[in-house]
Design an enzyme around this catalytic site. Structure first.
Site, mmCIF file in Angstrom:
data_model
loop_
_atom_site.group_PDB
_atom_site.id
_atom_site.type_symbol
_atom_site.label_atom_id
_atom_site.label_comp_id
_atom_site.label_asym_id
_atom_site.label_seq_id
_atom_site.Cartn_x
_atom_site.Cartn_y
_atom_site.Cartn_z
ATOM 1 N N GLY A 43 40.633 49.337 34.011
ATOM 2 C CA GLY A 43 39.459 48.814 33.672
ATOM 3 C C GLY A 43 38.826 49.540 33.165
ATOM 4 N N GLY A 69 33.582 52.451 34.493
ATOM 5 C CA GLY A 69 32.009 53.186 35.424
ATOM 6 C C GLY A 69 31.931 51.142 36.252
ATOM 7 N N THR A 70 33.153 50.872 36.581
ATOM 8 C CA THR A 70 33.614 49.483 36.691
ATOM 9 C C THR A 70 33.855 49.801 38.597
ATOM 10 O OG1 THR A 70 35.704 49.287 36.011
ATOM 11 C CG2 THR A 70 34.155 48.004 35.023
ATOM 12 N N LYS A 123 35.693 51.718 40.175
ATOM 13 C CA LYS A 123 37.370 52.076 40.657
ATOM 14 C C LYS A 123 37.820 53.544 41.870
ATOM 15 C CE LYS A 123 37.996 53.045 36.233
ATOM 16 N NZ LYS A 123 37.495 52.252 35.295
ATOM 17 N N THR A 124 36.328 54.455 41.257
ATOM 18 C CA THR A 124 36.675 55.824 42.203
ATOM 19 C C THR A 124 35.731 55.132 43.223
ATOM 20 O OG1 THR A 124 36.548 56.558 40.132
ATOM 21 C CG2 THR A 124 35.912 58.089 42.113
ATOM 22 N N HIS A 158 13.536 46.357 8.329
ATOM 23 C CA HIS A 158 14.781 46.379 8.639
ATOM 24 C C HIS A 158 15.431 45.278 10.326
ATOM 25 C CE1 HIS A 158 19.095 49.101 9.461
ATOM 26 N NE2 HIS A 158 18.537 48.303 11.097
ATOM 27 N N GLU A 159 14.719 45.816 11.089
ATOM 28 C CA GLU A 159 14.685 45.041 12.207
ATOM 29 C C GLU A 159 14.185 43.561 12.221
ATOM 30 O OE1 GLU A 159 15.789 46.261 14.357
ATOM 31 O OE2 GLU A 159 15.515 48.620 13.982
ATOM 32 N N HIS A 166 17.436 42.000 11.135
ATOM 33 C CA HIS A 166 17.779 41.110 12.352
ATOM 34 C C HIS A 166 17.785 40.585 13.591
ATOM 35 C CE1 HIS A 166 20.648 44.874 11.650
ATOM 36 N NE2 HIS A 166 19.864 46.102 12.179
ATOM 37 N N ASP A 168 24.792 49.953 12.476
ATOM 38 C CA ASP A 168 24.401 48.793 11.550
ATOM 39 C C ASP A 168 26.475 48.462 10.986
ATOM 40 O OD1 ASP A 168 22.654 48.820 13.252
ATOM 41 O OD2 ASP A 168 21.985 47.792 11.402
HETATM 42 P P1 ADP Z 1 34.879 54.135 37.381
HETATM 43 O O1 ADP Z 1 35.618 54.981 38.252
HETATM 44 O O2 ADP Z 1 36.162 52.715 37.405
HETATM 45 O O3 ADP Z 1 34.614 54.326 36.228
HETATM 46 P P2 ADP Z 1 32.975 54.526 39.674
HETATM 47 O O4 ADP Z 1 33.145 53.909 40.759
HETATM 48 O O5 ADP Z 1 32.449 56.009 39.025
HETATM 49 O O6 ADP Z 1 33.531 54.201 38.329
HETATM 50 O O7 ADP Z 1 31.514 53.978 39.519
HETATM 51 C C1 ADP Z 1 30.070 55.231 39.577
HETATM 52 C C2 ADP Z 1 28.798 55.051 40.337
HETATM 53 O O8 ADP Z 1 28.924 53.045 40.431
HETATM 54 C C3 ADP Z 1 29.635 54.249 42.177
HETATM 55 O O9 ADP Z 1 29.070 55.208 42.865
HETATM 56 C C4 ADP Z 1 28.352 53.256 41.884
HETATM 57 O O10 ADP Z 1 27.540 53.528 42.491
HETATM 58 C C5 ADP Z 1 28.443 52.280 41.227
HETATM 59 N N1 ADP Z 1 29.250 51.152 40.875
HETATM 60 C C6 ADP Z 1 30.507 50.733 39.995
HETATM 61 N N2 ADP Z 1 30.857 49.682 40.386
HETATM 62 C C7 ADP Z 1 30.271 49.101 41.163
HETATM 63 C C8 ADP Z 1 30.505 47.833 42.051
HETATM 64 N N3 ADP Z 1 31.864 47.180 42.109
HETATM 65 N N4 ADP Z 1 30.491 47.395 43.187
HETATM 66 C C9 ADP Z 1 29.011 48.620 43.869
HETATM 67 N N5 ADP Z 1 29.209 49.467 43.381
HETATM 68 C C10 ADP Z 1 29.478 49.831 41.875
HETATM 69 ZN ZN ZN Z 2 20.018 47.764 12.338
#
Ligand code: ADP
Ligand code: ZN
Length: 560
Positions: A182, A185-186, A188-189, A399-400, A403, A477
């Site tokens: 995915g 920042g979602t 996974k770690t 410009h803005e 938009h 843009d």
């Molecule tokens: P990825 O590994 O998918 O890039 P991370 O696990 O490194 O994402 O996410 C970074 C931080 O964002 C986490 O340590 C947490 O603080 C926050 N975060 C991201 N997703 C979630 C989630 N589903 N629930 C709670 N916190 C989250």
């Molecule tokens: Zn613009």
């Protein structure tokens, strides 16, 4: 099937994200991005003074007028000669070899000498650092807000780690490798660490990018080392982040990557359920992975970790608000609603920024104003007033306004939240921010409207300044408009002729024409908006409403 759908969503997500806030104009300090063809065009017209080549993603370009830009590094070899022939000053950016690599090479060499060349890479094993956090992580699954089915899968894995015997007794297939995929920042770690925390076992982590450019053999020995340690610890969670760096499909041979990948595959087929080890890997892109990785007995479980929907966003906000004093007037529901397409990491940053702001003004709790300021800082950067000349301000205002007007007319479901001509720290000279509805599918008409809105800034500049004086401010843009048009022509078969290049051009032309006509039709409203921006600099939703009052949003673009 699921994978396909996800990819489609990713593309839509990316397009959505572009249009959510970031109709931002490039300004002075952030180098503008030039496309590669644009770069050569300017080079041939004698507009470029010097180019700094390097091994990074971009080449740094300096124009004869002193301004700078960056252009993608094509990683081709003939560019330098062509530049020199054009009389352009070419500089090479010396890429210092990482000190660690140098040290490793020196040590390796010394060992080779000492051992009479016997076991080169094996000798390095001692020095191959494994970043393992062997303690039990202090996060558990309750710290992660994730979809119900993902949570269920993680709970299953946790109970396997806690009681492998009962799984085996019941004849359940033992989980070995789980691929989390995915967008960044979602979480996974976080999920991988939380799994170890939940099962109270150790956590061992490596990142695939650590292996890129290391001495041949080091990657493989690090992998073996990692498994050895996990076994010694009596089990645990092994996490390999950015696995694509070693697990890309093997089109062109890369010894180091292959050896690392093979070591990983061997280790994975070697362990039995009794080891109490689960390997988790994460990637942003499932489609580029080597098929060998995804086969039976390896990463044969795949868990999609997508961008959070409204409910999940609310939960993530709640998780991270636990230890933060929020004023009662801060409504997390509203925040969750406004943060379509934010990742968990961005939501976490948002709350953190708000807390910092509250602390800075020595407040007792986080107030709605702190949230608002944080929201703007996270989406477009801090405000940096006072950097534009009067003339530039006028251009940015038009410009803005372009938009904004087009968003109002052509995207009836979008909510125009904020338009400003105050430059931001991220290099935008101004921006127009709208909140788009959560969508899984978009129609051709909606996509055309997105392109018109993106091109609206340039179209308005043309109306004010004339063709010759339009500015580089529309660079982002234009790039976005091209990305959408390209996907429409190539991936979604939304062109008319079937020839992707011709279709893309047609789409862009049609969208630009619509934008122009619409601005001309509502020129007085456009002027009103621009004027208001010049005097007030930032217009919020309530202030925009009266300025657009006379204009009903249109469902269809004005006909040609
Ligand atoms: P990825 O590994 O998918 O890039 P991370 O696990 O490194 O994402 O996410 C970074 C931080 O964002 C986490 O340590 C947490 O603080 C926050 N975060 C991201 N997703 C979630 C989630 N589903 N629930 C709670 N916190 C989250
Ligand atoms: Zn613009």
């Amino acid at each position: 099937m699921k994978n396909k759908r996800w990819q489609g969503l990713m593309v839509l997500g990316m397009i959505g994200a572009l249009l959510i806030f970031l109709l931002a104009r490039e300004a002075g300090d952030a180098p503008a991005r030039l496309s590669y063809p644009e770069f050569w065009q300017l080079a041939e017209h004698g507009k470029i003074e010097s180019v700094t080549l390097g091994s990074g993603d971009t080449w740094q370009v300096q124009f004869t007028d002193g301004t700078r830009a960056a252009t993608p590094n094509p990683r081709a070899t003939d560019g330098k000669e062509r530049l020199l022939a054009l009389g352009i000053d070419v500089r090479e950016q010396g890429e210092p070899m990482p000190a660690l690599l140098l040290a490793a090479l020196a040590l390796g060499g010394a060992l080779l000498l000492l051992r009479g060349g016997g076991r080169g890479a094996a000798g390095l094993q001692k020095y191959a650092a494994v970043h393992a956090d062997e303690r039990v992580p202090d996060v558990t699954l309750s710290d992660v807000a994730i979809s119900a089915d993902t949570m269920q899968s993680m709970r299953d894995l946790a109970s396997f780690l806690k009681h492998p015997e009962s799984f085996i007794r019941l004849g359940a297939r033992r989980p070995r490798g789980v691929m989390l995929y995915g967008p960044p920042g979602t979480g996974k770690t976080l999920l991988a660490r939380a799994l170890a925390g939940e099962a109270k076992t150790a956590f061992f982590a490596l990142s695939g990018s650590d292996f890129v450019q290391v001495y041949v053999g080091v990657g493989a020995s690090r992998v073996r080392e990692l498994f050895r340690r996990a076994r010694k610890a009596g089990g645990g969670v092994i996490f390999i982040d950015e696995i694509d760096a070693i697990g890309k499909s093997r089109d062109n041979g890369n010894d180091e990557r292959d050896q690392t990948l093979n070591a990983l595959l061997t280790e994975m087929s070697g362990f039995s359920g009794q080891d109490g080890i689960i390997v988790l890997a994460a990637t942003n892109r499932l489609d580029t992975l080597d098929a060998a990785l995804l086969r039976e007995g390896r990463f044969d479980r795949r868990i999609e970790v997508g961008l959070p929907d409204y409910g999940e966003r609310l939960k993530i906000l709640q998780v991270h608000a636990r230890n933060k004093p929020l004023a009662e007037t801060v409504k997390l529901q509203d925040l969750a609603r406004r943060t379509t397409l934010f990742s968990g990491a961005q939501l976490e940053t948002l709350l953190n920024e708000a807390a910092i702001r509250a602390a800075r003004r020595e407040g007792m709790q986080i107030e709605p104003e702190d949230m608002e300021a944080a929201f703007c800082a996270v989406t477009v950067g801090e405000e940096r007033p006072g950097k534009l000349s009067e003339r530039e301000k006028r251009t940015v205002a038009w410009h803005e306004a372009g938009h904004a007007l087009l968003t109002h007319v052509m995207q009836p479901e979008a909510q125009l939240a904020r338009v400003t001509i105050i430059p931001s720290s991220r290099g935008a000279a101004g921006y127009s921010m709208s909140v788009q509805p959560d969508r899984q599918l978009r129609t051709r008409k909606e996509l055309m409207a997105m392109i018109s809105v993106a091109l609206g800034g340039r179209a308005a500049e043309e109306m004010l300044l004339g063709q010759d004086d339009v500015t580089t401010g529309a660079a982002n843009d234009l790039k976005r408009a091209r990305e959408i048009a390209s996907a429409m022509a190539r991936e979604w078969a939304m062109g008319k002729t079937g020839d992707p290049a011709a279709d893309e051009k047609d789409i862009l032309r049609e969208a630009m024409e619509t934008a122009r006509q619409c601005l001309q039709r509502y020129e007085s409203a456009l002027q009103g908006l621009a004027q208001a921006l010049l005097t007030r600099e930032t217009l919020l939703e309530e202030e925009l409403r009266p300025l657009l009052a006379g204009i009903a949003p249109e469902d269809a673009a004005p006909e040609a």
